[in-house]
Design a protein around this motif. Structure first.
Motif, PDB file in Angstrom:
ATOM      1  N   LEU A   1       1.368  -0.986   0.072  1.00 19.89           N
ATOM      2  CA  LEU A   1      -0.357   0.114   0.389  1.00 19.89           C
ATOM      3  C   LEU A   1       0.786   1.173  -0.456  1.00 19.89           C
ATOM      4  O   LEU A   1       0.538   1.962  -0.684  1.00 19.89           O
ATOM      5  CB  LEU A   1      -0.471  -0.265   1.006  1.00 19.89           C
ATOM      6  N   ALA A   2       2.240   1.243   0.927  1.00 21.92           N
ATOM      7  CA  ALA A   2       3.198   2.228   0.464  1.00 21.92           C
ATOM      8  C   ALA A   2       3.264   2.433  -0.751  1.00 21.92           C
ATOM      9  O   ALA A   2       3.456   3.725  -1.113  1.00 21.92           O
ATOM     10  CB  ALA A   2       3.711   2.003   2.242  1.00 21.92           C
ATOM     11  N   CYS A   3       3.910   1.963  -1.370  1.00 18.64           N
ATOM     12  CA  CYS A   3       4.738   1.475  -3.111  1.00 18.64           C
ATOM     13  C   CYS A   3       3.102   2.651  -3.775  1.00 18.64           C
ATOM     14  O   CYS A   3       4.279   3.124  -4.400  1.00 18.64           O
ATOM     15  CB  CYS A   3       5.122   0.487  -3.530  1.00 18.64           C
ATOM     16  N   ALA A   4       2.331   1.432  -3.743  1.00 18.59           N
ATOM     17  CA  ALA A   4       0.919   2.486  -4.498  1.00 18.59           C
ATOM     18  C   ALA A   4       0.909   3.707  -4.273  1.00 18.59           C
ATOM     19  O   ALA A   4       0.619   4.982  -5.139  1.00 18.59           O
ATOM     20  CB  ALA A   4      -0.162   1.575  -4.451  1.00 18.59           C
ATOM     21  N   ALA A   5       0.631   4.351  -2.726  1.00 18.74           N
ATOM     22  CA  ALA A   5       0.727   5.735  -2.706  1.00 18.74           C
ATOM     23  C   ALA A   5       1.839   6.708  -2.519  1.00 18.74           C
ATOM     24  O   ALA A   5       1.389   8.121  -2.798  1.00 18.74           O
ATOM     25  CB  ALA A   5       0.521   5.772  -0.549  1.00 18.74           C
ATOM     26  N   LEU A   6       3.095   6.275  -2.538  1.00 17.61           N
ATOM     27  CA  LEU A   6       4.073   7.034  -3.128  1.00 17.61           C
ATOM     28  C   LEU A   6       4.770   7.090  -4.185  1.00 17.61           C
ATOM     29  O   LEU A   6       5.118   8.709  -4.956  1.00 17.61           O
ATOM     30  CB  LEU A   6       5.622   6.414  -2.816  1.00 17.61           C
TER      31      LEU A   6
ATOM     32  N   PHE B   1       6.784   7.082   4.001  1.00 20.60           N
ATOM     33  CA  PHE B   1       7.001   5.795   2.797  1.00 20.60           C
ATOM     34  C   PHE B   1       8.836   5.152   3.853  1.00 20.60           C
ATOM     35  O   PHE B   1       8.632   3.885   3.802  1.00 20.60           O
ATOM     36  CB  PHE B   1       7.038   6.205   1.424  1.00 20.60           C
ATOM     37  N   THR B   2       9.667   5.951   3.655  1.00 24.62           N
ATOM     38  CA  THR B   2      10.780   5.397   4.836  1.00 24.62           C
ATOM     39  C   THR B   2      10.959   4.385   5.660  1.00 24.62           C
ATOM     40  O   THR B   2      10.632   3.299   6.398  1.00 24.62           O
ATOM     41  CB  THR B   2      11.938   6.195   4.928  1.00 24.62           C
TER      42      THR B   2
ATOM     43  N   TYR C   1      11.034   0.301   6.408  1.00 22.14           N
ATOM     44  CA  TYR C   1      12.055  -0.328   7.555  1.00 22.14           C
ATOM     45  C   TYR C   1      11.241  -1.206   8.384  1.00 22.14           C
ATOM     46  O   TYR C   1      11.710  -1.723   8.965  1.00 22.14           O
ATOM     47  CB  TYR C   1      12.604   1.375   8.483  1.00 22.14           C
ATOM     48  N   ALA C   2       9.631  -0.668   8.485  1.00 23.72           N
ATOM     49  CA  ALA C   2       9.050  -0.956   9.952  1.00 23.72           C
ATOM     50  C   ALA C   2       9.066  -3.383   8.886  1.00 23.72           C
ATOM     51  O   ALA C   2       8.886  -3.697   9.522  1.00 23.72           O
ATOM     52  CB  ALA C   2       7.486  -1.021   9.682  1.00 23.72           C
TER      53      ALA C   2
ATOM     54  N   ALA D   1      15.821   0.278   4.336  1.00 20.28           N
ATOM     55  CA  ALA D   1      15.913  -1.802   4.359  1.00 20.28           C
ATOM     56  C   ALA D   1      16.808  -1.795   4.724  1.00 20.28           C
ATOM     57  O   ALA D   1      16.932  -2.500   5.685  1.00 20.28           O
ATOM     58  CB  ALA D   1      15.784  -1.596   2.699  1.00 20.28           C
ATOM     59  N   PHE D   2      18.200  -1.393   4.541  1.00 16.09           N
ATOM     60  CA  PHE D   2      19.413  -1.929   4.860  1.00 16.09           C
ATOM     61  C   PHE D   2      18.973  -1.504   6.805  1.00 16.09           C
ATOM     62  O   PHE D   2      20.491  -2.659   7.457  1.00 16.09           O
ATOM     63  CB  PHE D   2      20.727  -1.653   4.201  1.00 16.09           C
TER      64      PHE D   2
END
Length: 312
Positions: free
Chosen positions: A69-74, A90-91, A95-96, A148-149
């Protein structure tokens, strides 16, 4: 690696982050502060903001769906002018996803982040043919690869700490089991010693009493009765001593006390034991605590340990 139990209800911190992001996005929109003013679409930019806030609410409870959902929102945010708050949230969702998502998500997010960053940078660089496209790649890397890392490193440390705590708990349990086994073995040893000592004295008493019943010599019968009495007294003394050790938990030196040599105790030495019941000390006082009466080298008993009443 151990995984945290899934959260069934949104965490209060997630609700707070979503509320703060919504308020910040509304403020940026009201002041017209867009990342891409040329693509500004007015109130439409608020729809990706609301979707990102919903993803923030589900950041712990519904991974990887919150990340999708966050990718679509971005993507929608980039096409409607883009708000800085939406990108920052989004970041946090990325992370979560690594911190709280299932193992498959944890392995996939860093790989996908690197792939998307490299592919996006090469695509823009091939289209624009200008070094400015590298700045887009750096920005994309900060938005995807960075969180991510960071999540991977944080989760690795968290799982290592959980494993160390589990190992410490197991070590403590093993130590407790070893302690209980050692105490049980020591008690069994003392019980065997008690059995051996009492059985030895009772066997001697039984043999001499049998000899006294079978004989006709009064002197021999009296001597046998004295031996029976001595063994019975010593058996009771040993039994009281060992039971006292078990009761007090002092089993380091379970050796039976040795007979007194007759020499007076030194002022710095241990306090001598009191005579056993039925024994009279040289001063004529009767003992209060049970202890082994010193065995004389010959019979009848000496004055230091004699029967207060005449033996029938």
């Amino acid at each position: 690696m151990p995984n945290p139990p899934p959260h069934r209800r949104p965490h209060r911190d997630d609700l707070a982050i979503a509320a703060a992001g919504l308020v910040g996005g509304l403020l940026l929109w009201s002041f017209g502060l867009y990342n891409s003013p040329a693509l500004e679409r007015g109130p439409l930019v608020l729809l990706p903001l609301l979707a990102m806030c919903a993803a923030e609410v589900m950041r712990r409870t519904a991974q990887p769906w919150a990340l999708l959902l966050a990718c679509a929102a971005l993507a929608g945010d980039q096409m409607t002018g883009s708000l800085l708050v939406t990108v920052l949230m989004f970041t946090d969702v990325v992370y979560a996803a690594v911190m709280y998502g299932p193992p498959r998500t944890v392995r996939a997010v860093p790989v996908v982040s690197v792939t998307v960053t490299v592919a996006g940078t090469l695509t823009v660089l091939a289209a624009l043919r200008t070094p400015v496209a590298l700045l887009l790649g750096v920005t994309l890397g900060l938005v995807t690869i960075g969180p991510a890392f960071t999540g991977v490193v944080t989760r690795t440390h968290r799982d290592a700490a959980a494993a160390e705590r589990l190992r410490a708990d197991q070590t403590r349990l093993l130590a407790e089991v070893d302690r209980v086994q050692a105490v049980t073995a020591e008690r069994n040893r003392v019980a065997r010693e008690l059995h051996d000592v009492i059985a030895n004295h009772l066997s001697a008493a039984a043999l001499h009493s049998t000899a006294a019943l079978a004989g006709d010599d009064p002197a021999a019968d009296r001597a046998a009765l004295r031996v029976v009495r001595e063994n019975a007294t010593q058996g009771l003394t040993e039994m009281r001593r060992l039971i006292g050790l078990l009761r007090e938990g002092v089993t380091d030196d379970p050796a039976p006390p040795r007979a007194s040599t007759g020499s007076p105790p030194s002022s710095s030495g241990p306090t001598p034991r009191a005579p056993a019941p039925g024994c009279v000390s040289p001063s004529g006082t009767t003992a209060r605590r049970p202890a082994r009466c010193p065995r004389p080298s010959n019979w009848p008993p000496t004055a230091s340990c004699r029967n207060p009443s005449p033996t029938p």
